[in-house]
Scaffold this motif. Structure first.
Motif, PDB file in Angstrom:
ATOM      1  N   ILE A  46      -1.123  -3.956   1.319  1.00 20.36           N
ATOM      2  CA  ILE A  46      -1.681  -4.125   2.443  1.00 20.36           C
ATOM      3  C   ILE A  46      -0.915  -4.950   3.522  1.00 20.36           C
ATOM      4  O   ILE A  46      -1.252  -5.096   4.684  1.00 20.36           O
ATOM      5  N   GLU A  47       0.360  -5.061   3.310  1.00 19.27           N
ATOM      6  CA  GLU A  47       1.428  -5.826   3.904  1.00 19.27           C
ATOM      7  C   GLU A  47       1.630  -4.784   5.578  1.00 19.27           C
ATOM      8  O   GLU A  47       1.683  -5.500   6.349  1.00 19.27           O
ATOM      9  N   ALA A  48       1.710  -3.684   5.382  1.00 19.83           N
ATOM     10  CA  ALA A  48       1.951  -3.078   6.857  1.00 19.83           C
ATOM     11  C   ALA A  48       0.637  -2.806   7.565  1.00 19.83           C
ATOM     12  O   ALA A  48       0.701  -2.521   8.660  1.00 19.83           O
ATOM     13  N   LEU A  49      -0.430  -3.248   7.086  1.00 14.02           N
ATOM     14  CA  LEU A  49      -1.724  -3.122   7.988  1.00 14.02           C
ATOM     15  C   LEU A  49      -1.423  -3.968   9.212  1.00 14.02           C
ATOM     16  O   LEU A  49      -2.152  -3.259  10.270  1.00 14.02           O
ATOM     17  N   PRO A  50      -1.184  -4.900   9.419  1.00 15.33           N
ATOM     18  CA  PRO A  50      -1.259  -5.574  10.870  1.00 15.33           C
ATOM     19  C   PRO A  50      -0.555  -5.014  11.915  1.00 15.33           C
ATOM     20  O   PRO A  50      -0.936  -4.672  12.983  1.00 15.33           O
ATOM     21  N   GLU A  51       0.786  -4.437  11.587  1.00  8.34           N
ATOM     22  CA  GLU A  51       1.321  -3.696  12.376  1.00  8.34           C
ATOM     23  C   GLU A  51       0.707  -2.442  12.976  1.00  8.34           C
ATOM     24  O   GLU A  51       0.760  -2.118  14.084  1.00  8.34           O
ATOM     25  N   LYS A  52      -0.098  -1.705  11.947  1.00 13.07           N
ATOM     26  CA  LYS A  52      -0.582  -0.441  12.207  1.00 13.07           C
ATOM     27  C   LYS A  52      -1.927  -0.851  12.956  1.00 13.07           C
ATOM     28  O   LYS A  52      -2.098   0.185  14.009  1.00 13.07           O
ATOM     29  N   ILE A  53      -2.645  -1.768  12.654  1.00  9.14           N
ATOM     30  CA  ILE A  53      -4.002  -2.321  13.734  1.00  9.14           C
ATOM     31  C   ILE A  53      -3.294  -2.597  15.053  1.00  9.14           C
ATOM     32  O   ILE A  53      -4.298  -2.301  15.877  1.00  9.14           O
ATOM     33  N   GLU A  54      -2.515  -3.384  15.021  1.00  9.22           N
ATOM     34  CA  GLU A  54      -1.991  -3.854  16.497  1.00  9.22           C
ATOM     35  C   GLU A  54      -1.555  -2.690  17.268  1.00  9.22           C
ATOM     36  O   GLU A  54      -1.913  -2.775  18.519  1.00  9.22           O
ATOM     37  N   ASN A  55      -0.943  -1.741  16.507  1.00  6.90           N
ATOM     38  CA  ASN A  55      -0.316  -0.473  17.386  1.00  6.90           C
ATOM     39  C   ASN A  55      -1.447   0.717  17.400  1.00  6.90           C
ATOM     40  O   ASN A  55      -1.270   1.562  18.006  1.00  6.90           O
ATOM     41  N   GLU A  56      -2.654   0.421  16.830  1.00  8.53           N
ATOM     42  CA  GLU A  56      -3.575   1.274  16.762  1.00  8.53           C
ATOM     43  C   GLU A  56      -3.527   2.526  16.337  1.00  8.53           C
ATOM     44  O   GLU A  56      -3.817   3.494  16.778  1.00  8.53           O
ATOM     45  N   LYS A  57      -2.662   2.562  15.189  1.00  4.10           N
ATOM     46  CA  LYS A  57      -2.617   3.659  14.256  1.00  4.10           C
ATOM     47  C   LYS A  57      -3.623   3.772  13.186  1.00  4.10           C
ATOM     48  O   LYS A  57      -3.390   3.252  12.027  1.00  4.10           O
ATOM     49  N   TRP A  58      -4.825   4.090  13.517  1.00  4.82           N
ATOM     50  CA  TRP A  58      -5.905   3.903  12.903  1.00  4.82           C
ATOM     51  C   TRP A  58      -6.066   4.795  11.357  1.00  4.82           C
ATOM     52  O   TRP A  58      -6.489   4.371  10.557  1.00  4.82           O
ATOM     53  N   ASP A  59      -5.394   6.005  11.748  1.00  7.81           N
ATOM     54  CA  ASP A  59      -5.520   6.687  10.577  1.00  7.81           C
ATOM     55  C   ASP A  59      -4.321   6.470   9.414  1.00  7.81           C
ATOM     56  O   ASP A  59      -4.900   6.593   8.271  1.00  7.81           O
ATOM     57  N   THR A  60      -3.299   5.874   9.957  1.00  3.85           N
ATOM     58  CA  THR A  60      -2.429   5.519   8.864  1.00  3.85           C
ATOM     59  C   THR A  60      -2.926   4.037   8.230  1.00  3.85           C
ATOM     60  O   THR A  60      -2.548   3.706   7.069  1.00  3.85           O
ATOM     61  N   ALA A  61      -3.490   3.248   9.064  1.00  2.00           N
ATOM     62  CA  ALA A  61      -4.136   1.892   8.613  1.00  2.00           C
ATOM     63  C   ALA A  61      -5.230   2.456   7.505  1.00  2.00           C
ATOM     64  O   ALA A  61      -5.400   1.893   6.604  1.00  2.00           O
ATOM     65  N   THR A  62      -6.172   3.275   7.858  1.00  2.00           N
ATOM     66  CA  THR A  62      -7.184   3.902   6.963  1.00  2.00           C
ATOM     67  C   THR A  62      -6.463   4.413   5.568  1.00  2.00           C
ATOM     68  O   THR A  62      -6.814   3.953   4.739  1.00  2.00           O
ATOM     69  N   ASP A  63      -5.251   5.393   5.578  1.00  2.00           N
ATOM     70  CA  ASP A  63      -4.686   5.581   4.404  1.00  2.00           C
ATOM     71  C   ASP A  63      -3.955   4.334   3.573  1.00  2.00           C
ATOM     72  O   ASP A  63      -4.275   4.256   2.433  1.00  2.00           O
ATOM     73  N   ASP A  64      -3.423   3.486   4.298  1.00  2.00           N
ATOM     74  CA  ASP A  64      -2.939   2.173   3.779  1.00  2.00           C
ATOM     75  C   ASP A  64      -4.273   1.334   2.843  1.00  2.00           C
ATOM     76  O   ASP A  64      -3.930   0.959   1.795  1.00  2.00           O
ATOM     77  N   LEU A  65      -5.264   1.407   3.776  1.00  2.00           N
ATOM     78  CA  LEU A  65      -6.448   0.527   2.947  1.00  2.00           C
ATOM     79  C   LEU A  65      -6.796   1.152   1.972  1.00  2.00           C
ATOM     80  O   LEU A  65      -7.219   0.808   1.042  1.00  2.00           O
ATOM     81  N   ASN A  66      -7.143   2.610   2.033  1.00  3.04           N
ATOM     82  CA  ASN A  66      -7.478   3.578   0.599  1.00  3.04           C
ATOM     83  C   ASN A  66      -6.589   3.281  -0.450  1.00  3.04           C
ATOM     84  O   ASN A  66      -7.170   3.139  -1.469  1.00  3.04           O
ATOM     85  N   LYS A  67      -5.172   3.344  -0.181  1.00  2.00           N
ATOM     86  CA  LYS A  67      -4.349   2.838  -1.365  1.00  2.00           C
ATOM     87  C   LYS A  67      -4.498   1.511  -1.938  1.00  2.00           C
ATOM     88  O   LYS A  67      -4.521   1.479  -2.910  1.00  2.00           O
ATOM     89  N   ALA A  68      -4.697   0.603  -0.899  1.00  2.00           N
ATOM     90  CA  ALA A  68      -5.077  -0.787  -1.448  1.00  2.00           C
ATOM     91  C   ALA A  68      -6.356  -0.838  -2.165  1.00  2.00           C
ATOM     92  O   ALA A  68      -6.398  -1.421  -3.290  1.00  2.00           O
ATOM     93  N   SER A  69      -7.207  -0.074  -1.622  1.00  2.00           N
ATOM     94  CA  SER A  69      -8.609   0.009  -2.333  1.00  2.00           C
ATOM     95  C   SER A  69      -8.578   0.473  -3.818  1.00  2.00           C
ATOM     96  O   SER A  69      -9.297   0.143  -4.794  1.00  2.00           O
ATOM     97  N   ASN A  70      -7.913   1.563  -4.004  1.00  2.00           N
ATOM     98  CA  ASN A  70      -7.478   2.201  -5.338  1.00  2.00           C
ATOM     99  C   ASN A  70      -6.819   1.158  -6.117  1.00  2.00           C
ATOM    100  O   ASN A  70      -7.165   1.137  -7.303  1.00  2.00           O
ATOM    101  N   ARG A  71      -5.803   0.556  -5.806  1.00  2.00           N
ATOM    102  CA  ARG A  71      -5.111  -0.473  -6.405  1.00  2.00           C
ATOM    103  C   ARG A  71      -5.967  -1.491  -7.122  1.00  2.00           C
ATOM    104  O   ARG A  71      -6.017  -2.063  -8.021  1.00  2.00           O
ATOM    105  N   TRP A  72      -6.988  -1.954  -5.812  1.00  2.00           N
ATOM    106  CA  TRP A  72      -7.788  -3.164  -6.303  1.00  2.00           C
ATOM    107  C   TRP A  72      -9.012  -2.395  -7.423  1.00  2.00           C
ATOM    108  O   TRP A  72      -9.081  -3.169  -8.294  1.00  2.00           O
ATOM    109  N   SER A  73      -9.270  -1.281  -7.240  1.00  2.00           N
ATOM    110  CA  SER A  73     -10.122  -0.551  -8.343  1.00  2.00           C
ATOM    111  C   SER A  73      -9.505  -0.709  -9.832  1.00  2.00           C
ATOM    112  O   SER A  73     -10.156  -0.922 -10.607  1.00  2.00           O
ATOM    113  N   SER A  74      -8.267  -0.385  -9.652  1.00  2.00           N
ATOM    114  CA  SER A  74      -7.566  -0.190 -10.930  1.00  2.00           C
ATOM    115  C   SER A  74      -7.455  -1.522 -11.618  1.00  2.00           C
ATOM    116  O   SER A  74      -7.231  -1.576 -12.741  1.00  2.00           O
ATOM    117  N   VAL A  75      -7.553  -2.772 -10.696  1.00  2.00           N
ATOM    118  CA  VAL A  75      -7.520  -4.062 -11.678  1.00  2.00           C
ATOM    119  C   VAL A  75      -8.660  -4.683 -11.482  1.00  2.00           C
ATOM    120  O   VAL A  75      -8.827  -5.784 -12.537  1.00  2.00           O
TER     121      VAL A  75
END
Length: 136
Positions: A46-75
Motif C-alpha cells: 500500500i506504500e504507493a497509495l498516498p501518491e496515487k490518491i493525492e494525484n487522483e489516479k483512482w484506477d491505479t489506486a484501486t489496482d494497488d488496493l486490490n493487490k493489498a487486499s489479496n495479500r491480506w487475504s493470503s495471510v
C-alpha cells in the motif's frame, strides 16, 4: 550421595518445564517474525497509495488496493491463529472503508483511512512482541 526417587521426579519435572518454556519461546519468536514480515509485505503493497490518491489516479489506486487486499487475504487466516480477532476485524474494516473512499474519489477520507490502515498493520507485530509490558 544418593538421590531418592523423589529427586529424580523433581529433575524430570525441571527438564520438562525447561523444554516447554524453550518451545513456547521459539514458537513466540517465530510467530513474531512471521507477523513482522507479513505486516511489512502488506505495508509495502500500500506504500504507493498516498501518491496515487493525492494525484487522483483512482484506477491505479484501486489496482494497488486490490493487490493489498489479496495479500491480506493470503495471510489473514494465519494471523487469526496468532492474534486477537478484533485486530483482524479492524484491518478488514479499514480496507473496506479505504476501498469505498477510493471508489468515490474522496481524497481526504482516503488519505485518512490509508494512515489508519498503515498504523493498524504496523501495530500488530509491535503489540505481539515478547516483552514484560505485553505480558502484564
Amino acid at each position: 550421595m544418593r538421590t531418592g526417587k523423589g529427586g529424580h521426579k523433581v529433575k524430570t519435572a525441571i527438564v520438562i518445564t525447561v523444554i516447554l518454556l524453550a518451545f513456547i519461546f521459539v514458537l513466540d519468536l517465530g510467530s513474531y517474525y512471521y507477523l513482522k514480515d507479513t505486516a511489512m509485505s502488506i505495508s509495502q503493497s500500500i506504500e504507493a497509495l498516498p501518491e496515487k490518491i493525492e494525484n487522483e489516479k483512482w484506477d491505479t489506486a484501486t489496482d494497488d488496493l486490490n493487490k493489498a487486499s489479496n495479500r491480506w487475504s493470503s495471510v489473514k487466516g494465519i494471523w487469526a491463529v496468532l492474534i486477537n480477532h478484533d485486530e483482524i476485524d479492524k484491518i478488514d474494516m479499514s480496507l473496506v472503508r479505504l476501498r469505498s473512499f477510493v471508489q468515490y474519489n474522496d481524497t481526504e477520507e482516503a488519505m485518512a483511512e490509508y494512515n489508519t490502515l498503515k498504523m493498524l498493520v504496523k501495530h500488530i507485530p509491535e503489540n505481539q512482541r515478547f516483552s514484560l509490558v505485553n505480558i502484564f
